[in-house]
Every structure is written in structure tokens, then in C-alpha cells.
Design a protein around this motif. Structure first.
Motif, PDB file in Angstrom:
ATOM      1  N   SER A  94      -6.451  -2.619   7.238  1.00 57.28           N
ATOM      2  CA  SER A  94      -5.707  -1.374   7.056  1.00 57.28           C
ATOM      3  C   SER A  94      -6.446  -0.190   7.676  1.00 57.28           C
ATOM      4  N   SER A 136      -5.736   8.576   1.098  1.00 59.91           N
ATOM      5  CA  SER A 136      -4.900   7.443   0.732  1.00 59.91           C
ATOM      6  C   SER A 136      -5.682   6.132   0.817  1.00 59.91           C
ATOM      7  N   HIS A 186     -10.654   9.970  15.688  1.00 62.51           N
ATOM      8  CA  HIS A 186     -10.043   8.877  14.934  1.00 62.51           C
ATOM      9  C   HIS A 186     -10.998   7.697  14.839  1.00 62.51           C
ATOM     10  N   GLN A 244      -5.062  13.496   4.529  1.00 62.09           N
ATOM     11  CA  GLN A 244      -4.166  12.763   3.643  1.00 62.09           C
ATOM     12  C   GLN A 244      -4.333  11.263   3.829  1.00 62.09           C
ATOM     13  N   ARG A 245      -4.483  10.833   5.075  1.00 61.53           N
ATOM     14  CA  ARG A 245      -4.632   9.402   5.336  1.00 61.53           C
ATOM     15  C   ARG A 245      -5.964   8.886   4.816  1.00 61.53           C
ATOM     16  N   TYR A 246      -7.033   9.660   5.007  1.00 61.96           N
ATOM     17  CA  TYR A 246      -8.337   9.232   4.504  1.00 61.96           C
ATOM     18  C   TYR A 246      -8.302   9.106   2.983  1.00 61.96           C
ATOM     19  N   PRO A 283      -2.555   9.544  12.705  1.00 59.87           N
ATOM     20  CA  PRO A 283      -1.543  10.172  11.849  1.00 59.87           C
ATOM     21  C   PRO A 283      -0.605  11.057  12.657  1.00 59.87           C
ATOM     22  N   PRO A 311      -2.990  15.871   8.250  1.00 61.74           N
ATOM     23  CA  PRO A 311      -2.557  14.464   8.192  1.00 61.74           C
ATOM     24  C   PRO A 311      -3.725  13.482   8.142  1.00 61.74           C
ATOM     25  N   ASP A 369      -5.104   1.230  11.467  1.00 63.56           N
ATOM     26  CA  ASP A 369      -4.434   2.483  11.098  1.00 63.56           C
ATOM     27  C   ASP A 369      -4.179   3.322  12.347  1.00 63.56           C
TER      28      ASP A 369
END
Length: 239
Positions: free
Chosen positions: A86, A118, A211, A114-116, A93, A111, A90
Motif C-alpha cells: 500500500s 491515512s 513522493h 492526508q495520505r500519510y 495524491p 493531500p 501509493d
């Protein structure tokens, strides 16, 4: 572009070295023994609970827990592999679509944050579940291992709040790294030059760099979160 500051090698696990590489912070050499530093994190009432786990009577084993076997070990490996996938797979974002007058606005960090966060929640949930199950299995094997399982439970209760508070700061550190990368690239562009061409223009290359750095940081954090699970697995494998 600002030149990276020169510093000596940073001690500690890969996760700490990765954070040091991405930040300007100077990490000092430890000046106190681990036991002394732990003493600063454990208040007196939790110290009593830990003392009871180390020296008190053991609770009866939970016979409802399944025994440790190859399937349990495979489940730990499966969960770990799924979390790694995952993180590695990934995608970038999605960025909010800018209004026409803001078409040249730089990408936003929100974004990524938020992804980190999550993925942090996914790691916390999965590792917490595995750790509890392995403790239950360990408590069935012997009196000594039952005591070890109880000590691990107390240590999780005692240290996890501080650990989670420290890990919650990682998205902030990555945000600072994001901000440093963005202007560094922007300063190298000629505003009067021709438009960028190619599969990976400079405006996207720095995002790909960030990223990749975020991905390496997540993998390092996953390794740290699995340390207690690896220790419990090692104890379960011993006779």
C-alpha cells in the motif's frame, strides 16, 4: 538551490536517519542511558503497574486464544506485505483543481498530509491487532513467557501515547521538506524561457522526488512499528 548542510552520521534506525536526511535538525548524540530516558517517560503510577508485571503473581493464561503456529506467522507476514504494498504502490495524491486565475499555483501539501496520516492509521490498527494476538499466544506457552506478555502489554500502554505523539509530528516534518523542495525547483526555472517539455518536466520532477522521500519515510516508520511484533515472534519461536 540551497546547498545541503554538512553533518556527521546520525545514529539510530533507518527511520531516524531518513528523518535526519530530510530535515535541517541537528540530532545530538545521546547523553543518557536508555534506562534513564525511559525513566523520564514513565510516571510513578505506571511504574507501579510495570513493577507488578515484573514481580507480581501471574494471571491465569487465556486458553481461548489460538496456539502459535505457522498460520499465525504467515498472517504477520501477510499484513506486513500488504502494508508495504500500500505504501510502495501509493500513487501521487490528486491535487485540487485550481481556478482559472490560479492555474499556475504550486501544488498543495494537504493531500500528501492526508495520505500519510491515512497510512499511519492503517499501520497503527494492523500492528496493534497483531501485537495483542501474539501476546495472547505467548501467554499460553510458559509462566516466564506469560510474564513477558504482561510486561509487553504494560510497556505498550505506557510508551504508546508518547510514541504516537512523536510519530504524529512526522507529517509536519515532511511538510517542511515539501516547502524546501518546491522553491528550490521554482528558482531554477526561467520565467521567460520556453514551456517545459518531456515526460517528467521540472514542475513534476520535484514532486516525484518528494513522493519517493515520503514513501521511504513511511517504510521506515512501518519498520519501527513492527519492532515489538518481531520481538514477540522471536519469543514465540523459542522453546
Amino acid at each position: 538551490m540551497a546547498r545541503a548542510s554538512q553533518r556527521g552520521p546520525v545514529p539510530g534506525p533507518a527511520f531516524i536517519r531518513q528523518l535526519a536526511r530530510l530535515t535541517d535538525a541537528q540530532i545530538p548524540q545521546p547523553t543518557a542511558a536508555l534506562s534513564d530516558r525511559l525513566g523520564q517517560w514513565v510516571d510513578w503510577n505506571r511504574a507501579l503497574v510495570l513493577s507488578k508485571a515484573l514481580d507480581g503473581a501471574l494471571p491465569p493464561p487465556d486458553t481461548s486464544a489460538p496456539p502459535f503456529d505457522e498460520a499465525a506467522e504467515q498472517e504477520c507476514a501477510r499484513v506486513r506485505a500488504a502494508l508495504v504494498e500500500s505504501i510502495v504502490q501509493d500513487p501521487l495524491p490528486a491535487q485540487p483543481k485550481p481556478r482559472e486565475q490560479e492555474a499556475s499555483s504550486p501544488p498543495d501539501y494537504a493531500p500528501f498530509r492526508q495520505r500519510y496520516q491515512s497510512l499511519q492509521r492503517a499501520m497503527l490498527s494492523s500492528t496493534g491487532r497483531l501485537r495483542g494476538r501474539l501476546r495472547d499466544m505467548l501467554a499460553q506457552q510458559s509462566q516466564d513467557k506469560a510474564r513477558l506478555a504482561e510486561v509487553d502489554a504494560v510497556m505498550e500502554m505506557t510508551l504508546s501515547p508518547r510514541e504516537q505523539a512523536l510519530l504524529a509530528r512526522v507529517p509536519d516534518l515532511l511538510g517542511e521538506h515539501f516547502q524546501r523542495l518546491r522553491p528550490a525547483v521554482a528558482e531554477t526555472r526561467d520565467p521567460d524561457g520556453p514551456p517545459e517539455t518531456g515526460a517528467e518536466p521540472a514542475s513534476q520532477a520535484w514532486l516525484l522526488t518528494f513522493h519517493a522521500d515520503m514513501r521511504q519515510t513511511l517504510l521506515g516508520e512501518l519498520e519501527v512499528r513492527f519492532h515489538p511484533i518481531d520481538a514477540l515472534l522471536a519469543a514465540l519461536r523459542t522453546s
